[in-house]
Design an enzyme around this catalytic site. Structure first.
Site, PDB file in Angstrom:
ATOM      1  N   ALA A 142       0.864  -1.172   0.000  1.00  0.00           N
ATOM      2  CA  ALA A 142       0.000   0.000   0.000  1.00  0.00           C
ATOM      3  C   ALA A 142       0.904   1.226   0.000  1.00  0.00           C
ATOM      4  O   ALA A 142       2.053   1.167   0.460  1.00  0.00           O
ATOM      5  CB  ALA A 142      -0.886  -0.024   1.232  1.00  0.00           C
ATOM      6  N   GLY A 183       0.597  -5.036   0.853  1.00  0.00           N
ATOM      7  CA  GLY A 183      -0.600  -5.103   0.008  1.00  0.00           C
ATOM      8  C   GLY A 183      -0.347  -5.821  -1.317  1.00  0.00           C
ATOM      9  O   GLY A 183      -1.275  -6.357  -1.917  1.00  0.00           O
ATOM     10  N   GLU A 191      -0.701  -9.358  -0.648  1.00  0.00           N
ATOM     11  CA  GLU A 191      -2.129  -9.581  -0.376  1.00  0.00           C
ATOM     12  C   GLU A 191      -2.935  -9.629  -1.683  1.00  0.00           C
ATOM     13  O   GLU A 191      -3.843 -10.440  -1.827  1.00  0.00           O
ATOM     14  CB  GLU A 191      -2.641  -8.481   0.565  1.00  0.00           C
ATOM     15  CG  GLU A 191      -2.039  -8.635   1.958  1.00  0.00           C
ATOM     16  CD  GLU A 191      -2.243  -7.410   2.846  1.00  0.00           C
ATOM     17  OE1 GLU A 191      -1.899  -6.297   2.419  1.00  0.00           O
ATOM     18  OE2 GLU A 191      -2.756  -7.578   3.964  1.00  0.00           O
ATOM     19  N   GLU A 201       4.794  -4.882   7.084  1.00  0.00           N
ATOM     20  CA  GLU A 201       4.063  -3.810   7.783  1.00  0.00           C
ATOM     21  C   GLU A 201       4.563  -3.608   9.207  1.00  0.00           C
ATOM     22  O   GLU A 201       4.525  -2.503   9.739  1.00  0.00           O
ATOM     23  CB  GLU A 201       2.554  -4.124   7.805  1.00  0.00           C
ATOM     24  CG  GLU A 201       1.875  -4.070   6.441  1.00  0.00           C
ATOM     25  CD  GLU A 201       1.902  -5.396   5.688  1.00  0.00           C
ATOM     26  OE1 GLU A 201       2.658  -6.322   6.075  1.00  0.00           O
ATOM     27  OE2 GLU A 201       1.146  -5.498   4.688  1.00  0.00           O
TER      28      GLU A 201
HETATM   29  N1  CAA Z   1       4.561   3.185  -0.802  1.00  0.00           N
HETATM   30  C1  CAA Z   1       4.965   4.327  -1.380  1.00  0.00           C
HETATM   31  N2  CAA Z   1       6.080   4.447  -2.109  1.00  0.00           N
HETATM   32  C2  CAA Z   1       6.846   3.347  -2.259  1.00  0.00           C
HETATM   33  C3  CAA Z   1       6.501   2.119  -1.694  1.00  0.00           C
HETATM   34  C4  CAA Z   1       5.286   2.044  -0.941  1.00  0.00           C
HETATM   35  N3  CAA Z   1       4.854   0.906  -0.393  1.00  0.00           N
HETATM   36  N4  CAA Z   1       7.461   1.216  -1.984  1.00  0.00           N
HETATM   37  C5  CAA Z   1       8.367   1.874  -2.740  1.00  0.00           C
HETATM   38  N5  CAA Z   1       7.998   3.165  -2.910  1.00  0.00           N
HETATM   39  C6  CAA Z   1       8.712   4.217  -3.640  1.00  0.00           C
HETATM   40  C7  CAA Z   1       9.915   4.716  -2.865  1.00  0.00           C
HETATM   41  O1  CAA Z   1       9.527   5.676  -1.912  1.00  0.00           O
HETATM   42  C8  CAA Z   1      10.762   5.295  -3.993  1.00  0.00           C
HETATM   43  O2  CAA Z   1      10.226   6.538  -4.348  1.00  0.00           O
HETATM   44  P1  CAA Z   1      11.252   7.794  -4.659  1.00  0.00           P
HETATM   45  O3  CAA Z   1      12.037   7.331  -5.839  1.00  0.00           O
HETATM   46  O4  CAA Z   1      10.321   8.919  -4.973  1.00  0.00           O
HETATM   47  O5  CAA Z   1      12.085   7.966  -3.450  1.00  0.00           O
HETATM   48  C9  CAA Z   1      10.482   4.352  -5.144  1.00  0.00           C
HETATM   49  O6  CAA Z   1       9.257   3.669  -4.830  1.00  0.00           O
HETATM   50  C10 CAA Z   1      11.554   3.313  -5.340  1.00  0.00           C
HETATM   51  O7  CAA Z   1      11.749   2.650  -4.095  1.00  0.00           O
HETATM   52  P2  CAA Z   1      13.175   2.472  -3.384  1.00  0.00           P
HETATM   53  O8  CAA Z   1      14.080   3.589  -3.785  1.00  0.00           O
HETATM   54  O9  CAA Z   1      12.941   2.282  -1.925  1.00  0.00           O
HETATM   55  O10 CAA Z   1      13.670   1.136  -4.075  1.00  0.00           O
HETATM   56  P3  CAA Z   1      14.635   0.040  -3.466  1.00  0.00           P
HETATM   57  O11 CAA Z   1      14.930  -0.907  -4.589  1.00  0.00           O
HETATM   58  O12 CAA Z   1      15.780   0.653  -2.760  1.00  0.00           O
HETATM   59  O13 CAA Z   1      13.763  -0.729  -2.368  1.00  0.00           O
HETATM   60  C11 CAA Z   1      11.788  -1.838  -1.525  1.00  0.00           C
HETATM   61  C12 CAA Z   1      12.649  -1.480  -2.770  1.00  0.00           C
HETATM   62  C13 CAA Z   1      12.568  -2.830  -0.652  1.00  0.00           C
HETATM   63  C14 CAA Z   1      10.534  -2.500  -2.053  1.00  0.00           C
HETATM   64  C15 CAA Z   1      11.477  -0.562  -0.733  1.00  0.00           C
HETATM   65  O14 CAA Z   1      10.957   0.424  -1.631  1.00  0.00           O
HETATM   66  C16 CAA Z   1      10.465  -0.762   0.346  1.00  0.00           C
HETATM   67  O15 CAA Z   1      10.807  -1.270   1.406  1.00  0.00           O
HETATM   68  N6  CAA Z   1       9.183  -0.362   0.114  1.00  0.00           N
HETATM   69  C17 CAA Z   1       8.151  -0.414   1.107  1.00  0.00           C
HETATM   70  C18 CAA Z   1       7.657  -1.847   1.286  1.00  0.00           C
HETATM   71  C19 CAA Z   1       6.592  -1.911   2.344  1.00  0.00           C
HETATM   72  O16 CAA Z   1       6.815  -1.573   3.492  1.00  0.00           O
HETATM   73  N7  CAA Z   1       5.379  -2.364   1.957  1.00  0.00           N
HETATM   74  C20 CAA Z   1       4.271  -2.466   2.852  1.00  0.00           C
HETATM   75  C21 CAA Z   1       3.448  -1.213   2.824  1.00  0.00           C
HETATM   76  S1  CAA Z   1       2.177  -1.183   4.066  1.00  0.00           S
HETATM   77  C22 CAA Z   1       0.930  -2.148   3.451  1.00  0.00           C
HETATM   78  O17 CAA Z   1       1.017  -2.695   2.369  1.00  0.00           O
HETATM   79  C23 CAA Z   1      -0.270  -2.231   4.317  1.00  0.00           C
HETATM   80  C24 CAA Z   1      -1.325  -3.144   3.839  1.00  0.00           C
HETATM   81  O18 CAA Z   1      -1.268  -4.332   4.020  1.00  0.00           O
HETATM   82  C25 CAA Z   1      -2.508  -2.605   3.208  1.00  0.00           C
END
Ligand code: CAA
Length: 262
Positions: free
Chosen positions: A66, A111, A114, A134
């Site tokens: 998400a 998500g 999911e 999360e």
């Molecule tokens: N939400 C918003 N933006 C996201 C995102 C997310 N879940 N995942 C990645 N992005 C964005 C980053 O902020 C980045 O944007 P900018 O270039 O503007 O800075 C871009 O995508 C590229 O990401 P990274 O630079 O971080 O890429 P990376 O290769 O270094 O890392 C990753 C990849 C490990 C997937 C890392 O992006 C990450 O950890 N993302 C978050 C993963 C996460 O926590 N997901 C769970 C979200 S909560 C949820 O999903 C709740 C639910 O169940 C409903």
């Protein structure tokens, strides 16, 4: 509705929803959910579509979760609404009367995992990564992850994944039963489409019956599940495709399933 956050395509009898926010690794926000709902409406209205594939745009991600920038300022009530809207679209996917394959081409986190779990099964690239991270954000899965993951991989493994937030690779995801098959990255799309075409050539009534029996059957005891199977067996027998399939066998020819309901 014009789509900005997904790409929706129909290729013969196979529909494809491609999540299309590659700069944010296809993170899910309310617009993605609204557009996915609209695409599902179109699929429901078109009986020539026999299979749906979900995948992600770009080389890196199916869906990285998400959208954290959307979630960060939500109130409790707004967060519950966001969670329910996500859960609702996944129930729609799960209850779609056609098979749905998740073609996971990269990160499927939070998500994203999911969404993949609400599909009938998952094919993954060797590059794919799965997880429920999360906990690292101080929250929990909100699109059904605590529920579907435990049903797919068992209670203890689901707890470990959700409580550690660890990210696993496609091979491990297959080992624990989350993923059906893993392919070299460049072969994933072709392999997914090949399986989609095989299912698209089968009878529509029997595909839906299998989906109903397996999914609903998991929520009831064995006897009730078997009775559900008998009812669906009867329905399939009396369907045009059922008659065609058995007649074709006896006439030593390939069946020509039309997908008619009666
Ligand atoms: N939400 C918003 N933006 C996201 C995102 C997310 N879940 N995942 C990645 N992005 C964005 C980053 O902020 C980045 O944007 P900018 O270039 O503007 O800075 C871009 O995508 C590229 O990401 P990274 O630079 O971080 O890429 P990376 O290769 O270094 O890392 C990753 C990849 C490990 C997937 C890392 O992006 C990450 O950890 N993302 C978050 C993963 C996460 O926590 N997901 C769970 C979200 S909560 C949820 O999903 C709740 C639910 O169940 C409903």
């Amino acid at each position: 509705m014009a789509y900005k956050n997904i790409i929706f395509k129909v290729d013969g009898d196979v529909a494809v929803i491609k999540f299309n926010r590659p700069k944010a690794l296809n993170a899910i926000n309310p617009d993605v959910i609204a557009e996915t709902n609209s695409a599902l409406d179109k699929i429901m209205d078109d009986s020539s579509i026999r299979v749906l594939i979900l995948t992600g745009e770009g080389e890196k991600a199916f869906i990285a979760g998400a959208d954290i920038s959307h979630m960060v300022n939500l109130s409790a009530i707004q967060a519950r609404e966001f969670s329910r809207n996500g859960q609702d679209v996944l129930f729609r996917l799960e209850n779609l009367p056609i098979p749905v394959i998740a073609c996971v081409n990269g990160f499927a986190l939070g998500g994203g995992s999911e969404f993949a779990m609400a599909c009938d099964f998952i094919y993954a690239s060797e590059n794919a990564k799965f997880g429920q991270p999360e906990i690292n954000l101080g929250v929990i899965p909100g699109f059904g992850g605590t529920q579907r993951l435990s049903r797919l991989v068992g209670e203890a493994m689901a707890k470990e994944l959700c409580m550690t937030g660890v990210i696993i690779d496609a091979r491990e995801a297959k080992e624990i039963g989350l993923v059906n098959k893993v392919f070299p990255h460049d072969d994933l799309w072709e392999a997914t489409m090949k399986t989609a075409k095989i299912m698209a050539s089968k009878g529509r009534v029997s595909l839906k019956a299998i989906k109903d029996c397996v999914e609903r059957g998991l929520d009831v005891d064995l006897l009730d599940g078997c009775y559900m199977e008998s009812d669906n067996f009867g329905l399939c027998m009396s369907s045009p495709d059922g008659k065609e399939g058995m007649t074709a066998f006896l006439e030593k020819r390939n069946p020509d399933f039309k997908g008619e309901l009666g």
